[in-house]
Structures are given as C-alpha cells and as structure tokens.
Write a protein that holds these residues in place. Structure first.
Motif, PDB file in Angstrom:
ATOM      1  N   VAL A  12      29.582  12.801 -26.476  1.00  0.00           N
ATOM      2  CA  VAL A  12      29.212  13.619 -25.313  1.00  0.00           C
ATOM      3  C   VAL A  12      29.256  12.644 -24.135  1.00  0.00           C
ATOM      4  O   VAL A  12      28.933  11.467 -24.299  1.00  0.00           O
ATOM      5  N   PHE A  13      29.656  13.124 -22.979  1.00  0.00           N
ATOM      6  CA  PHE A  13      29.628  12.271 -21.787  1.00  0.00           C
ATOM      7  C   PHE A  13      28.572  12.808 -20.836  1.00  0.00           C
ATOM      8  O   PHE A  13      28.332  14.018 -20.787  1.00  0.00           O
ATOM      9  N   ALA A  14      27.956  11.891 -20.103  1.00  0.00           N
ATOM     10  CA  ALA A  14      27.007  12.323 -19.071  1.00  0.00           C
ATOM     11  C   ALA A  14      27.387  11.626 -17.776  1.00  0.00           C
ATOM     12  O   ALA A  14      27.389  10.388 -17.709  1.00  0.00           O
ATOM     13  N   TYR A  15      27.737  12.431 -16.796  1.00  0.00           N
ATOM     14  CA  TYR A  15      28.002  11.870 -15.472  1.00  0.00           C
ATOM     15  C   TYR A  15      26.680  11.771 -14.739  1.00  0.00           C
ATOM     16  O   TYR A  15      26.034  12.786 -14.463  1.00  0.00           O
ATOM     17  N   LEU A  45      36.893   4.919 -19.579  1.00  0.00           N
ATOM     18  CA  LEU A  45      37.980   4.328 -20.359  1.00  0.00           C
ATOM     19  C   LEU A  45      37.462   3.180 -21.224  1.00  0.00           C
ATOM     20  O   LEU A  45      37.799   3.082 -22.408  1.00  0.00           O
ATOM     21  N   ALA A  46      36.613   2.347 -20.637  1.00  0.00           N
ATOM     22  CA  ALA A  46      36.071   1.206 -21.387  1.00  0.00           C
ATOM     23  C   ALA A  46      35.215   1.686 -22.558  1.00  0.00           C
ATOM     24  O   ALA A  46      35.278   1.130 -23.656  1.00  0.00           O
ATOM     25  N   ALA A  47      34.446   2.735 -22.336  1.00  0.00           N
ATOM     26  CA  ALA A  47      33.492   3.184 -23.363  1.00  0.00           C
ATOM     27  C   ALA A  47      34.168   3.822 -24.569  1.00  0.00           C
ATOM     28  O   ALA A  47      33.617   3.805 -25.672  1.00  0.00           O
ATOM     29  N   ILE A  48      35.358   4.379 -24.380  1.00  0.00           N
ATOM     30  CA  ILE A  48      35.962   5.126 -25.502  1.00  0.00           C
ATOM     31  C   ILE A  48      36.956   4.284 -26.291  1.00  0.00           C
ATOM     32  O   ILE A  48      37.656   4.797 -27.165  1.00  0.00           O
ATOM     33  N   LYS A  49      36.977   3.010 -25.979  1.00  0.00           N
ATOM     34  CA  LYS A  49      37.958   2.107 -26.596  1.00  0.00           C
ATOM     35  C   LYS A  49      38.000   2.236 -28.125  1.00  0.00           C
ATOM     36  O   LYS A  49      39.070   2.319 -28.714  1.00  0.00           O
ATOM     37  N   ASN A  50      36.847   2.246 -28.750  1.00  0.00           N
ATOM     38  CA  ASN A  50      36.842   2.276 -30.223  1.00  0.00           C
ATOM     39  C   ASN A  50      36.305   3.605 -30.749  1.00  0.00           C
ATOM     40  O   ASN A  50      35.749   3.686 -31.834  1.00  0.00           O
ATOM     41  N   LEU A  51      36.477   4.632 -29.950  1.00  0.00           N
ATOM     42  CA  LEU A  51      35.894   5.933 -30.292  1.00  0.00           C
ATOM     43  C   LEU A  51      37.003   6.943 -30.548  1.00  0.00           C
ATOM     44  O   LEU A  51      38.107   6.801 -30.040  1.00  0.00           O
ATOM     45  N   LYS A  52      36.664   7.975 -31.311  1.00  0.00           N
ATOM     46  CA  LYS A  52      37.635   9.043 -31.483  1.00  0.00           C
ATOM     47  C   LYS A  52      36.889  10.372 -31.478  1.00  0.00           C
ATOM     48  O   LYS A  52      35.697  10.409 -31.768  1.00  0.00           O
ATOM     49  N   PRO A  53      37.614  11.445 -31.178  1.00  0.00           N
ATOM     50  CA  PRO A  53      36.932  12.735 -31.281  1.00  0.00           C
ATOM     51  C   PRO A  53      36.579  12.952 -32.750  1.00  0.00           C
ATOM     52  O   PRO A  53      37.359  12.592 -33.623  1.00  0.00           O
ATOM     53  N   ASP A  54      35.443  13.506 -33.008  1.00  0.00           N
ATOM     54  CA  ASP A  54      34.965  13.578 -34.385  1.00  0.00           C
ATOM     55  C   ASP A  54      34.034  14.779 -34.513  1.00  0.00           C
ATOM     56  O   ASP A  54      33.014  14.858 -33.840  1.00  0.00           O
ATOM     57  N   CYS A  99      22.385   9.850 -29.558  1.00  0.00           N
ATOM     58  CA  CYS A  99      21.737   8.686 -28.948  1.00  0.00           C
ATOM     59  C   CYS A  99      22.465   8.319 -27.657  1.00  0.00           C
ATOM     60  O   CYS A  99      23.700   8.293 -27.624  1.00  0.00           O
ATOM     61  N   LEU A 100      21.707   8.055 -26.622  1.00  0.00           N
ATOM     62  CA  LEU A 100      22.311   7.650 -25.352  1.00  0.00           C
ATOM     63  C   LEU A 100      22.977   6.277 -25.509  1.00  0.00           C
ATOM     64  O   LEU A 100      22.525   5.455 -26.303  1.00  0.00           O
ATOM     65  N   ALA A 101      24.014   6.047 -24.745  1.00  0.00           N
ATOM     66  CA  ALA A 101      24.654   4.728 -24.705  1.00  0.00           C
ATOM     67  C   ALA A 101      25.062   4.462 -23.260  1.00  0.00           C
ATOM     68  O   ALA A 101      25.711   5.287 -22.632  1.00  0.00           O
ATOM     69  N   ILE A 148      27.475   9.105 -23.867  1.00  0.00           N
ATOM     70  CA  ILE A 148      27.916   7.984 -23.038  1.00  0.00           C
ATOM     71  C   ILE A 148      27.664   8.288 -21.567  1.00  0.00           C
ATOM     72  O   ILE A 148      28.174   9.268 -21.023  1.00  0.00           O
ATOM     73  N   CYS A 149      26.840   7.435 -20.953  1.00  0.00           N
ATOM     74  CA  CYS A 149      26.468   7.668 -19.556  1.00  0.00           C
ATOM     75  C   CYS A 149      27.348   6.823 -18.631  1.00  0.00           C
ATOM     76  O   CYS A 149      27.488   5.612 -18.845  1.00  0.00           O
ATOM     77  N   VAL A 150      27.908   7.466 -17.643  1.00  0.00           N
ATOM     78  CA  VAL A 150      28.724   6.767 -16.640  1.00  0.00           C
ATOM     79  C   VAL A 150      28.343   7.291 -15.260  1.00  0.00           C
ATOM     80  O   VAL A 150      27.823   8.395 -15.129  1.00  0.00           O
ATOM     81  N   GLY A 151      28.600   6.493 -14.249  1.00  0.00           N
ATOM     82  CA  GLY A 151      28.284   6.967 -12.896  1.00  0.00           C
ATOM     83  C   GLY A 151      28.391   5.839 -11.887  1.00  0.00           C
ATOM     84  O   GLY A 151      28.167   4.677 -12.221  1.00  0.00           O
TER      85      GLY A 151
END
Ligand code: PGA
Length: 252
Positions: free
Chosen positions: A162-165, A147-156, A90-92, A124-127
């Motif tokens: 997934v990141f989208a620039y 950095l803000a988006a991964i605050k409560n995230l972990k590799p899993d 799901c996009l975020a 996670i979309c950033v740009g």
C-alpha cells in the motif's frame, strides 16, 4: 477497490490505553465497504490483540520493523515477531522516521521487502518537504522515493503493498493538502509502480493520503479520483472520533 483507513497512533498509548482504545472502538459502527486498520506502538501489540480477540476489524498493524528476521540487532523488531501478534500490515518509511531517525530510501526498501516476504503488507510512506514543494520539486521527490522503495518489492495478493502519500508539511500541522494536489501526487506514485509492474496493477494497489485528515475533510479526499483511503494520525487518537471519521469516509 475497497477504501482503507489506517489509524497511525505514532508514539501514543502504551498497553493499558491501547487496550481501552480497542475496546471503545469496537463499539463503533463501521461502514461495511471500508477496510480499517490500526498501526500501534510495538509494546502495545499484545494488549491490542488481546482486546481484539479473534476480530479482524480493525486489522492490527505496526509502525516499523527491521529487515532481518533475527540476530544481533539490539532494540529492533522483526517482521516475524510482528506476525506472532497477527499483524497484517506495517508502515515503512514514515517521514518522522526518515527525518528524525535517519531512515534512508535504501533502508525503507529493505524494510518493505522484508515485510512482504514475511507476509505483512508494507505501507510505504512517501512525501515531499515544504522546501521541495516551494521549489516545484514535489512530484520529483515523490517519484524518486517511490521508485527507491519498490526496488525489491512485487505486487503480491497475500501482502499487497500500500502506498501513502504524506506531504511532510501537512503532517500534524492542520495544513491539509488540497485534494487536487494530492491527486497529482497519487498519479505520480501510480505512474512509478505501473511502469515497474505493469498497468494491471493500477486498480489493485491502494494509494492513501495522509496529513491533517479529520472527520470534516475526509470526504473531500475519498471522493477524489485515485485516492483510495487515508492514513490518519492526530484524528485517530480518540476512538469515537475515529469511528466518526470512518463513517464519514464511506457514506452508508
Ligand atoms: P496527522 O498525521 O494526521 O496527525 O497529520 C498523519 C501521519 O503522520 O500519518
């Protein structure tokens, strides 16, 4: 790492057209070495799932989810609800939601974490905006959003982020970002999560490019180091055109 192409239909295709799109796309020949997903409007998930049946290609995705699992949140949709359709990603934080619906970094972080907790991979979309790029602050903006988006995230392994620039100025404009500029932004994103999670994740977590990707320019991105796929808006609306794009992405 296998490449991933995600179709982002945005606010196109209700249930009737979504079902027809999926049936048409399932006739397309797809490269074996490519992962493909579709991010469809929430109201079209049931129709897309019905047309997919048990097929897992393309993977079914959503465009947005709320961070609570249930409760008094009129109009919102929870990750748990998405799971009932077999949604796997799901996009975020798409920039259209950030700029037009007031989605903040903090909200994106909460959404990404809730998705992962439910077992859905957050994309996670950033740009940066045009103004930020012109000021020479593009990479700074990308780093701070990541950095803000991964605050409560972990590799899993189950619901790997997934990141989208997606540079805002390149979305829907036909002004695709030069692959070398995209490469620099992808390195900036990787730099942030590697610093937080450790170097071993460099090759485990995909960073996609999005913004005016089409069947002609896809190869330029896919052959650039550090670009692990694409998030495709306008060029995903025609199922045959999107099939062509997928085939161009990974040579047979
Ligand atoms: P676009 O949109 O391919 O139409 O530029 C990409 C996106 O916003 O995800």
């Amino acid at each position: 790492m296998r490449k991933l192409i995600i179709a982002n239909w945005k606010m196109h295709y209700g249930p009737v057209k979504a079902g027809a799109w999926v049936r048409a796309f399932r006739r397309e020949r797809l490269p074996k070495d490519l992962d493909v997903a579709i991010a469809v409007p929430a109201v079209s998930l049931a129709a897309a799932r019905a047309s997919l049946g048990r097929a897992t290609i393309p993977a079914l995705g959503a465009q947005n989810a709320f961070w609570e699992s249930q409760g008094a949140y009129t109009g919102e949709i929870s990750p748990a609800m998405l799971l009932e359709f077999g949604v796997t990603m799901c996009l975020a934080g798409h920039s259209e939601r950030r700029s037009q619906l007031g989605e903040t970094d903090e909200m994106v972080a909460k959404k990404a974490a809730a998705l992962q907790k439910a077992g859905i991979a957050p994309v996670i979309c950033v740009g940066e905006t045009d103004a930020e790029r012109k000021k020479g602050a593009a990479l700074k903006a990308v780093r701070s959003q990541t950095l803000a988006a991964i605050k409560n995230l972990k590799p899993d392994g189950q619901a790997q982020p997934v990141f989208a620039y997606e540079p805002v100025w390149a979305i829907g404009t036909g002004r695709a970002c030069h692959p070398e500029d995209a490469k620099a932004a992808h390195e900036a994103i990787r730099g942030v999560f590697v610093k937080t999670w450790g170097a071993k994740w460099t090759h485990e977590i995909r960073v996609l490019y999005g913004g005016s990707v089409d069947a002609r320019n896809i190869t330029d991105y896919m052959t650039t180091t550090g670009i692990d796929g694409a998030l495709v808006g306008g060029s995903s609306l025609d199922p045959r055109g999107f099939g062509l794009l997928c085939r161009a992405a990974v040579p047979a």
